[in-house]
Design a protein around this motif. Structure first.
Motif, PDB file in Angstrom:
ATOM      1  N   SER A  97       0.813  -1.214   0.000  1.00 58.16           N
ATOM      2  CA  SER A  97       0.000   0.000   0.000  1.00 58.16           C
ATOM      3  C   SER A  97       0.847   1.264   0.000  1.00 58.16           C
ATOM      4  N   ASP A  98       2.090   1.173   0.471  1.00 58.50           N
ATOM      5  CA  ASP A  98       2.968   2.356   0.495  1.00 58.50           C
ATOM      6  C   ASP A  98       4.402   1.876   0.694  1.00 58.50           C
ATOM      7  N   ILE A  99       5.338   2.753   0.401  1.00 56.53           N
ATOM      8  CA  ILE A  99       6.761   2.472   0.613  1.00 56.53           C
ATOM      9  C   ILE A  99       7.299   3.542   1.555  1.00 56.53           C
ATOM     10  N   LEU A 100       7.843   3.092   2.691  1.00 57.64           N
ATOM     11  CA  LEU A 100       8.240   3.998   3.770  1.00 57.64           C
ATOM     12  C   LEU A 100       9.752   3.971   3.967  1.00 57.64           C
ATOM     13  N   PRO A 101      10.320   5.092   4.433  1.00 61.35           N
ATOM     14  CA  PRO A 101      11.758   5.108   4.717  1.00 61.35           C
ATOM     15  C   PRO A 101      12.064   4.346   6.007  1.00 61.35           C
ATOM     16  N   VAL A 102      13.258   3.794   6.088  1.00 65.54           N
ATOM     17  CA  VAL A 102      13.727   3.141   7.309  1.00 65.54           C
ATOM     18  C   VAL A 102      14.418   4.208   8.149  1.00 65.54           C
ATOM     19  N   VAL A 103      13.970   4.364   9.372  1.00 65.35           N
ATOM     20  CA  VAL A 103      14.549   5.355  10.286  1.00 65.35           C
ATOM     21  C   VAL A 103      15.460   4.608  11.246  1.00 65.35           C
ATOM     22  N   LYS A 104      16.730   5.018  11.273  1.00 70.63           N
ATOM     23  CA  LYS A 104      17.708   4.321  12.140  1.00 70.63           C
ATOM     24  C   LYS A 104      18.023   5.152  13.340  1.00 70.63           C
TER      25      LYS A 104
END
Length: 104
Positions: A97-104
């Motif tokens: 449904s969506d593509i999200l950034p990975v937050v480190k």
């Protein structure tokens, strides 16, 4: 055991890298933008499918990681929201449904 027993997104893991940018998915009749596709590299080492490349349809015209952002990156770690796996005529298909950034 049935084929659908193997169509579980959990088998892919949860560590994915988007490779290059999006490509547009157009409606066949109107030729209007309805979604995007993106190539995803599976990076989950414990997955049987480690280092496989899959094409995922992102079912939105306004993904969280924008078209412009993805066009600037060759690869980027991402989260595939609501990842689904299915099969039609012997071919696997992948959607989210969506593509999200990975937050480190």
């Amino acid at each position: 055991m049935k084929l659908n027993d193997f169509l579980k997104p959990e088998l892919l893991g949860n560590k994915f890298f988007a490779v290059k940018g999006y490509s547009e998915v157009l409606d066949r009749e109107t030729q209007k933008l309805v979604a995007y596709r993106i190539n995803i590299s599976i990076q989950q080492e414990s997955s049987t499918f480690f280092l496989e490349m899959i094409q995922v349809k992102v079912n939105t015209t306004t993904p969280t990681i924008s078209y412009e952002e993805m066009s600037k990156n060759k690869t980027r770690e991402v989260i595939l929201k609501d990842l689904n796996v299915g099969q039609f005529n012997g071919n696997l298909w992948f959607t989210c449904s969506d593509i999200l950034p990975v937050v480190k």
